[in-house]
Design an enzyme around this catalytic site. Structure first.
Site, mmCIF file in Angstrom:
data_model
loop_
_atom_site.group_PDB
_atom_site.id
_atom_site.type_symbol
_atom_site.label_atom_id
_atom_site.label_comp_id
_atom_site.label_asym_id
_atom_site.label_seq_id
_atom_site.Cartn_x
_atom_site.Cartn_y
_atom_site.Cartn_z
ATOM 1 N N CYS A 101 10.682 -17.610 -69.937
ATOM 2 C CA CYS A 101 10.571 -18.373 -71.179
ATOM 3 C C CYS A 101 11.953 -18.664 -71.757
ATOM 4 O O CYS A 101 12.308 -18.202 -72.846
ATOM 5 C CB CYS A 101 9.717 -17.612 -72.185
ATOM 6 N N TYR A 118 25.476 -10.112 -56.246
ATOM 7 C CA TYR A 118 25.277 -10.201 -57.695
ATOM 8 C C TYR A 118 23.918 -10.759 -58.099
ATOM 9 O O TYR A 118 23.696 -11.010 -59.277
ATOM 10 C CB TYR A 118 26.405 -11.019 -58.346
ATOM 11 N N PRO A 143 36.582 -5.963 -50.721
ATOM 12 C CA PRO A 143 35.697 -7.131 -50.744
ATOM 13 C C PRO A 143 34.245 -6.725 -50.946
ATOM 14 O O PRO A 143 33.794 -5.680 -50.476
ATOM 15 C CB PRO A 143 35.902 -7.750 -49.356
#
Length: 439
Positions: free
Chosen positions: A363, A392, A293
């Protein structure tokens, strides 16, 4: 929000993480800021490990480095008696740099570089998870050059499609990962390994995907993999270890289940009970059990803090709150259409009065961290806290537009400390050089 003992709203109405007021964190460290709750991370590590011990016996829990990698997390993994999985030379180097016992490391990857293989062998990585026929030949050759007999698992593709985003399903028949069980590639890979002098086949690894709430998908994976173990037994091939990867779903927003630590352990208990039943029913050797995990250990431990800047309202269409971060520190909304929950950390007990979209400063039109979320009426300088950003986010961060990757601060028992220091402009140009062509 999935509040807990170590993350709540204090008497000032401020978000509090690990006993530290989020407003105080912003005053001390600035924004954007990744905040990691150390006590929560440790509690999940211990709960997973104890569940394996109580419900199965011989086994272990490996922290999946790709979710979040830095020196501090490997120190915690070491102290909590965890294994780790690594997928790159950088993760191997970082773990080894803090004295982690690399015999407890599993090295994954569908295209391990020769330099990474040599580094892994040099520091004593305990297990390679082989993912291609080419890798078998390459690894055996490098091991032979160094007089090493390396323990290996093969990553098998059981063909179990979990109900999750297509980008993070990894056990489909058409996948860049693993050897297919149904098409005979797994058999071919095992035979190839058994014919090598410097590789020792130890067992199988499978990982069916990420952010999975369909727990029966894990039970199905156990059934398919153990059926394959039976077939291998009939061929005289011994399987000493089964590693079922990770992929346990966590709460992000909306209808996602809100689990506490004990409920996360239901994933583990389902796997161990399914495997124990399969061992007894199918008459196979009881293997060493492993899981890997990552997200479920660090995901909800992380909160990202931003400051509100420009506010733009398009009458009758949408109101935008611009923050001082964006897709450079959280690419997941743009990449996966990921959803998050958030509050104004300095006004966390106030009721939401408007629906806004929280936009990053990059941008890109797609740089929207939170689309159409209900918040109190915000003003410049308010602090937006985005939850479940421990997995992440830092790992996938970038310097796009030459923005900084935010620092990482760990909090515990009312104290805070850097785990990753802030970047500077000098850091951004450190490896740049002026062009100078030479003959």
């Amino acid at each position: 929000m999935n509040y807990r003992d170590t993350m709540n709203v204090n008497k000032k109405g401020h978000l509090q993480i690990g006993g530290v007021d989020a407003v105080d964190l912003v005053n001390k460290y600035g924004t954007p800021l990744y905040v990691m709750d150390e006590s929560y991370i440790r509690s999940v590590c211990r709960a997973f490990r104890e569940t394996v011990e109580k419900t199965y016996g011989e086994g272990g829990v490996a922290y999946a480095s790709k979710a979040f990698s830095c020196k501090a997390i490997y120190e915690i993994a070491m102290q909590e008696n965890m294994y780790i999985d690594v997928v790159s030379g950088g993760e191997i180097y970082t773990a080894n740099s803090v004295g982690f016992d690399m015999k407890k490391a599993y090295f994954h990857g569908n295209n391990k570089l020769i330099s990474e293989i040599k580094l892994a062998l040099n520091v004593g990585v305990g297990t390679f998870v082989v993912d291609s026929f080419d890798e078998i030949d390459l690894l055996d050759s490098v091991c032979a050059e160094n007089g090493i007999v390396q323990k290996v698992l093969i990553r098998v593709n059981p063909g179990v499609e979990a109900h999750t985003h297509s980008f993070i399903q990894t056990a489909k028949v058409d996948s860049k990962f693993g050897f297919g069980v149904k098409n005979g590639y797994a058999d071919e890979a095992i035979d190839k390994i058994l014919g090598k002098n410097n590789l020792r086949f130890a067992g199988l690894h499978c990982h069916i995907g990420s952010q999975i709430f369909d727990k029966q998908a894990f039970a199905l994976a156990v059934d398919v993999v153990t059926d394959y173990v039976v077939r291998l037994k009939e061929r005289g091939v011994v399987v000493d270890e089964l590693n079922f990867g990770g992929g346990f779903g966590v709460y992000y927003s909306g209808d996602d289940p809100k689990y506490d630590v004990k409920e996360y352990c239901d994933y583990v208990a389902l796997l161990t009970s399914s495997l124990k039943n399969a061992v007894e029913k199918k008459g196979i050797k009881k293997p060493f059990f492993m899981i890997e995990p990552g997200r479920s250990i660090v995901g909800e431990a992380g909160v990202t803090l931003y400051s509100v800047g420009a506010i733009k309202e398009i009458k009758g269409i949408r109101k935008y709150l611009a923050i001082d971060g964006g897709m450079t520190d959280n690419i997941r909304p743009a990449l996966y259409d990921a959803k998050y929950d958030a509050v104004l950390a300095n006004r966390a007990n106030e009721k939401a009065t408007e629906v806004v979209s929280v936009a990053g400063k990059c941008c890109e039109s797609g740089d929207i961290i939170l689309k159409d979320i209900a918040l109190p009426a915000a003003k410049r300088g308010d602090i937006v806290a985005v939850f479940t950003t421990g997995a992440y986010n830092y790992s996938m961060s970038s310097n796009y537009n030459r923005n900084f990757v935010p620092p990482v601060v760990f909090v515990k028992d009312g104290k805070s400390a850097y785990a990753v220091k802030p970047q500077t402009y000098e850091d951004l140009v450190r490896n740049d050089v002026s062009l100078e062509y030479k003959d």
